[in-house]
Design an enzyme around this catalytic site. Sequence first.
Site, PDB file in Angstrom:
ATOM      1  N   CYS A   1       0.801  -1.222   0.000  1.00 45.60           N
ATOM      2  CA  CYS A   1       0.000   0.000   0.000  1.00 45.60           C
ATOM      3  C   CYS A   1       0.837   1.278   0.000  1.00 45.60           C
ATOM      4  CB  CYS A   1      -0.942  -0.040   1.189  1.00 45.60           C
ATOM      5  SG  CYS A   1      -1.860  -1.595   1.218  1.00 45.60           S
TER       6      CYS A   1
ATOM      7  N   HIS B   1      -4.048   6.165   1.071  1.00 48.50           N
ATOM      8  CA  HIS B   1      -4.315   4.794   0.646  1.00 48.50           C
ATOM      9  C   HIS B   1      -5.719   4.404   1.119  1.00 48.50           C
ATOM     10  CE1 HIS B   1      -4.399   0.544   0.358  1.00 48.50           C
ATOM     11  NE2 HIS B   1      -4.307   0.365   1.646  1.00 48.50           N
TER      12      HIS B   1
ATOM     13  N   ASN C   1     -10.111  -2.313  -1.358  1.00 47.42           N
ATOM     14  CA  ASN C   1      -8.704  -1.976  -1.130  1.00 47.42           C
ATOM     15  C   ASN C   1      -7.873  -2.699  -2.192  1.00 47.42           C
ATOM     16  OD1 ASN C   1      -6.023  -2.018  -0.296  1.00 47.42           O
ATOM     17  ND2 ASN C   1      -6.502  -2.273   1.869  1.00 47.42           N
TER      18      ASN C   1
END
Lengths: 77, 335
Positions: free
Chosen positions: B113, B260, B290
């Site tokens: 990430c 993120h 995600n």
Amino acid sequence: MKKQDFIKELSEELELETVVTIASSIKDLDEWDSMGAMILIAYVSDTFDVTLDADDIESITTFNSLIERIGEEKFLE
Amino acid sequence: MGAIINKIEYVLPEREITNQDLQNEFPDYDFLKFEQKVGIKSRYIVSEGETALDLAIRACEKIFEGNIDKNEIDFILLCTQSPDYILPTTACILQDKLSLRNDIGALDFNLGCSGYTYGLSLANGLIASNQAKKILLVTAETYSKFIHKKDRTNRSIFGDAATATIISYSEEDNIGGFLFGTDGGGYDKLIVRNGGCRNNFDTNCEIKNYGTGNEYSDNHLYMNGPEVFNFTAQVIPKFTKELLIKNNLEVNQIDQYIFHQANAFMLNFMRKRIKIKSENFYINIENYGNTVSCTIPIALKDYSQEITSSEKIMLVGFGVGLSWSGGLVTINKSL
């Protein structure tokens, strides 16, 4: 904060559908899951400036055990 | 002189998994509540034979459909933790698949990430040191291949995607100060234990339980949710303030913060700690989930569609490693 108010507020955060007491088991709640753990950590961090880690989440049983982990001295009664 | 972001494109796999799909598979779980708290309605995952490289090729082809001349690309930076092979490097195969020049650099870097913000800073460094002039930065990730079928939480959170970004030499200096952070002591908070050189992939692997009904094994992705949450809550607000100092800006001088996209609850928790207004804090996790190193470029592309004048945008990535990085970019057009 009073213990009763704490339980009430936390119940609202967790969107519990049942009434709980200080002796209720957190992990036996229908609403308990990984998201509940995240909500609990965030609430305790914001309200008491106490960080619950994964071991704390593992070892907590009842609301009373959670209060003990946060620290009895942080509550009014 | 400096560098600018010219263009971003992204692609998603065709196979969409909605919350309703997951609800049908896990009837005892309340996905409506999940949707309200975590903010994810849908995610896309690759089919059996589809890989991160396949997605990367599609994202790059999309970017070259525009007015970007692929013969000007002189470096490929590719961020992935789901490479097609242990070796060779995915970026090398991508060079061939895209018919890019042979006299260019190409490398993979293994970050999650925090990868995109790392990539932007590395690209800026290559340009500033006169080693490259036009860089193709790719993120491509297929975590779905690592997640156990009965790991409801991680299946709900993660989606697959690939993005392509062109960063080039410019008279304008639109890539500002960047900072990095690392805490390898937390390496096992988000991990796939087996399949590398330390532990072989184990076909008879023991199935483990998270204690919340979710299953995984050491062959699969494991995430210690509470620890990852605490890491983020403790490190990222402070890190964001350091980024502001690095760029000589106050918290309210940033037009948009793009973090993120981990989950909406966690993002809003941090937003409040840093005291950022919700209108200056972008969340677009709803339709993608995600997507690891792809969330920031997807969000930046989506957000930039509304940009009409020059905007200062703070990007912050954090996660597996544990690793974090971030920096300031200036964007003055729809990417």
